[in-house]
Design a protein around this motif. Structure first.
Motif, short mmCIF file in Angstrom:
data_model
loop_
_atom_site.label_atom_id
_atom_site.label_comp_id
_atom_site.label_asym_id
_atom_site.label_seq_id
_atom_site.Cartn_x
_atom_site.Cartn_y
_atom_site.Cartn_z
N ILE A 190 -5.46 -3.03 -9.70
CA ILE A 190 -4.01 -2.84 -9.59
C ILE A 190 -3.40 -3.61 -8.43
O ILE A 190 -2.32 -3.30 -7.97
N ARG A 191 -4.08 -4.65 -7.94
CA ARG A 191 -3.56 -5.43 -6.82
C ARG A 191 -2.18 -6.00 -7.12
O ARG A 191 -1.25 -5.85 -6.35
N PHE A 241 0.84 -1.20 0.00
CA PHE A 241 0.00 0.00 0.00
C PHE A 241 0.87 1.25 0.00
O PHE A 241 0.65 2.18 -0.78
N GLU A 242 1.89 1.25 0.86
CA GLU A 242 2.77 2.41 0.98
C GLU A 242 3.54 2.68 -0.31
O GLU A 242 3.73 3.82 -0.71
N ASN A 258 -4.76 -3.10 2.06
CA ASN A 258 -4.37 -4.47 1.72
C ASN A 258 -3.70 -4.55 0.35
O ASN A 258 -3.32 -5.62 -0.11
N GLY A 259 -3.57 -3.39 -0.34
CA GLY A 259 -2.90 -3.34 -1.63
C GLY A 259 -3.84 -3.35 -2.82
O GLY A 259 -3.42 -3.13 -3.95
N SER A 282 -13.89 6.06 3.14
CA SER A 282 -14.15 5.12 4.23
C SER A 282 -13.22 3.91 4.23
O SER A 282 -12.60 3.58 3.21
N LEU A 283 -13.13 3.25 5.37
CA LEU A 283 -12.35 2.03 5.56
C LEU A 283 -10.88 2.19 5.18
O LEU A 283 -10.25 1.28 4.66
N LYS A 284 -10.34 3.37 5.43
CA LYS A 284 -8.92 3.69 5.18
C LYS A 284 -8.54 3.62 3.71
O LYS A 284 -7.38 3.53 3.35
N ARG A 285 -9.54 3.66 2.84
CA ARG A 285 -9.27 3.66 1.40
C ARG A 285 -8.99 5.09 0.94
O ARG A 285 -9.38 6.06 1.58
#
Length: 158
Positions: free
Chosen positions: A71-72, A4-5, A48-49, A23-26
């Motif tokens: 883009i996972r 994610f980073e 989670n990527g 929401s949900l840290k997205r």
């Protein structure tokens, strides 16, 4: 797979994108210079990527029905490339397909209903797509299927 980073660092390296936490840290990233109604380039990047890049009119990418590319499992270079392509796509007015050569069917048609609503029928690769503005309404494998759909919906060729 990038973390994610790592994805966030790549995306934030594009100064033309504006970050919007959802929401949900997205996280979403918008391109305010878009010439289209659509401004979101990166959609729901999750810790989670997982996440998506808007690529409705880009060729060579597997897209969902909203024009989003997952883009996972994408490399850093691929992520940069698709973001650049998405920004470029949104920076230009969408061209109307050129008219076909004489004797062939048109590649783009305008259809209108009794309330003056208009739809565009365009041949793109092997599909016939029906658009309301920039939004994809329906997609068909043949002109006849698309024509029947438009007629059933009360539209006629302009």
């Amino acid at each position: 797979m990038l973390t994610f980073e790592e994805k966030l660092a790549i995306i934030e390296s594009f100064p033309q994108l504006t970050r919007n936490d959802v929401s949900l840290k997205r996280v979403n990233f918008h391109y305010e210079g878009s010439l289209h109604e659509k401004k979101t380039v990166v959609y729901h990047l999750h810790p989670n990527g997982n996440g998506f890049v808007y690529g409705a009119f880009l060729k060579g990418y597997r897209k969902d029905d909203k024009g989003l590319v997952n883009i996972r499992d994408i490399s850093a270079e691929e992520l940069r490339t698709i973001i650049e392509a998405s920004i470029e796509m949104l920076s230009h007015a969408r061209p109307v397909a050129p008219q076909a050569n004489a004797g062939k069917q048109e590649l783009a048609e305008t259809w209108i209903d009794k309330q003056n609503n208009t739809l565009q029928l365009q041949q793109e690769d092997s599909l016939w797509n029906v658009y309301h503005g920039l939004n994809l309404e329906a997609s068909f494998e043949s002109y006849v299927e698309a024509e029947n759909y438009l007629k059933e919906e009360g539209f006629s060729r302009q």
